[in-house]
Design an enzyme around this catalytic site. Sequence first.
Site, mmCIF file in Angstrom:
data_model
loop_
_atom_site.group_PDB
_atom_site.id
_atom_site.type_symbol
_atom_site.label_atom_id
_atom_site.label_comp_id
_atom_site.label_asym_id
_atom_site.label_seq_id
_atom_site.Cartn_x
_atom_site.Cartn_y
_atom_site.Cartn_z
ATOM 1 N N ASN A 11 3.622 11.038 15.744
ATOM 2 C CA ASN A 11 4.698 11.248 16.715
ATOM 3 C C ASN A 11 4.891 9.934 17.467
ATOM 4 O OD1 ASN A 11 6.353 11.971 18.836
ATOM 5 N ND2 ASN A 11 4.802 13.231 19.886
ATOM 6 N N TRP A 12 5.981 9.258 17.161
ATOM 7 C CA TRP A 12 6.204 7.939 17.766
ATOM 8 C C TRP A 12 6.723 8.047 19.199
ATOM 9 C CZ3 TRP A 12 8.966 4.816 13.247
ATOM 10 C CH2 TRP A 12 8.008 4.538 12.271
ATOM 11 N N LYS A 13 7.094 9.220 19.630
ATOM 12 C CA LYS A 13 7.670 9.393 20.977
ATOM 13 C C LYS A 13 8.835 8.401 21.145
ATOM 14 C CE LYS A 13 3.230 11.121 22.378
ATOM 15 N NZ LYS A 13 2.248 11.349 23.427
ATOM 16 N N HIS A 99 6.618 20.136 22.578
ATOM 17 C CA HIS A 99 5.607 19.117 22.911
ATOM 18 C C HIS A 99 5.388 19.129 24.426
ATOM 19 C CE1 HIS A 99 3.777 15.226 23.644
ATOM 20 N NE2 HIS A 99 3.353 15.287 22.398
ATOM 21 N N GLU A 101 5.203 16.905 26.549
ATOM 22 C CA GLU A 101 6.106 16.049 27.337
ATOM 23 C C GLU A 101 7.466 16.720 27.525
ATOM 24 O OE1 GLU A 101 5.436 12.528 24.983
ATOM 25 O OE2 GLU A 101 3.357 12.566 25.707
ATOM 26 N N GLU A 175 -2.567 20.803 21.271
ATOM 27 C CA GLU A 175 -2.643 19.509 21.941
ATOM 28 C C GLU A 175 -2.984 19.722 23.416
ATOM 29 O OE1 GLU A 175 -0.301 16.279 19.708
ATOM 30 O OE2 GLU A 175 1.080 17.276 21.045
ATOM 31 N N GLY A 181 -2.696 10.854 25.253
ATOM 32 C CA GLY A 181 -2.472 9.516 25.783
ATOM 33 C C GLY A 181 -3.517 9.075 26.785
ATOM 34 N N SER A 220 -5.148 11.889 21.656
ATOM 35 C CA SER A 220 -6.006 10.703 21.537
ATOM 36 C C SER A 220 -6.747 10.621 20.204
ATOM 37 C CB SER A 220 -6.979 10.615 22.717
ATOM 38 O OG SER A 220 -6.259 10.423 23.927
ATOM 39 N N GLY A 241 -0.267 10.414 18.310
ATOM 40 C CA GLY A 241 0.745 9.702 19.088
ATOM 41 C C GLY A 241 0.518 8.208 18.997
ATOM 42 N N GLY A 242 -0.138 7.652 20.020
ATOM 43 C CA GLY A 242 -0.308 6.201 20.137
ATOM 44 C C GLY A 242 -0.777 5.510 18.868
HETATM 45 P P1 PGA Z 1 -1.706 10.603 21.684
HETATM 46 O O1 PGA Z 1 -0.471 11.624 21.645
HETATM 47 O O2 PGA Z 1 -2.301 10.566 20.291
HETATM 48 O O3 PGA Z 1 -1.125 9.285 22.103
HETATM 49 O O4 PGA Z 1 -2.696 11.143 22.670
HETATM 50 C C1 PGA Z 1 -0.507 12.798 20.877
HETATM 51 C C2 PGA Z 1 0.780 13.561 21.032
HETATM 52 O O5 PGA Z 1 1.333 13.595 22.138
HETATM 53 O O6 PGA Z 1 1.295 14.155 20.055
#
Ligand code: PGA
Length: 257
Positions: A11-13, A99, A101, A175, A181, A220, A241-242
């Site tokens: 997930n590149w956000k 998600h 966010e 999640e 993050g 993470s 994500g990251g």
């Molecule tokens: P993260 O994000 O790996 O940067 O913690 C995961 C996500 O939000 O899907």
Amino acid sequence: MTGPGKVVAGNWKMNHGPREARAFPSQLRIPDGSSAEILLFPPAISLVGLREELERAGLADRIEVGVQNVHFEDSGAYTGETSVSMAAEVGASHVLVGHSERRHIFGETDAETAKKVGAVLRGGLAPVLCVGEDLDEREAGRVEEVILRQLETVLASEAIRASLGAGARFLLAYEPVWAIGTGRTATPQDASAAHAVLRSHLVERLGSRGPQIPILYGGSVNPDNAGDLMSAAEVDGVLVGGASLDAGDFSRIIGAA
Ligand code: PGA
């Protein structure tokens, strides 16, 4: 879950515009013989470029792409939104829904999340429904209550249950919000425990279809912890994500699957 390989989803956000997205496929190294099912969720505006370069790199059959959000209506006066049919038209096969966010920053409710899952299924794409508790909820011992409420809001819909019962693709992602993050990962045991709760609810609501729904862990995940997390009971893959932004790191996570 029984079935093919683990799912590794990135997930590149709001990272990697069209130029960076186009540069990504040629840097990926998928290990020979890997059975991982690979998904990428770029920003919607980068999806076409990413797909073109996946095709050029001979990876279009190997990596599926999706969008990070959709609106539940098919078209209309919804400034800033993307519909399921528009996402499908540019080749998206999956949609992230709910998600944390979206829930926490953009105020998306359980009810809206359920409407989005319904719209994605009606449009023939696969929803990846994200659920997870925040730190206060975990410390108050409310993990099970929160994640089951988020899942049940969706499964309460008879149309959604019918669609899943008929074999529509659907994935869940656990999640925990405190792990996203933050560099703080759930232990494989914590992940397994939450996944087992989700699994038994899937079985209760969907019968024989329940065991076939992949449940991914997210929060993470990195190349160093991905292997242990994916070896944990009931963990069918990861949503990254990251660490999915760097093609080298993402390749190593695929290698750990
Ligand atoms: P993260 O994000 O790996 O940067 O913690 C995961 C996500 O939000 O899907």
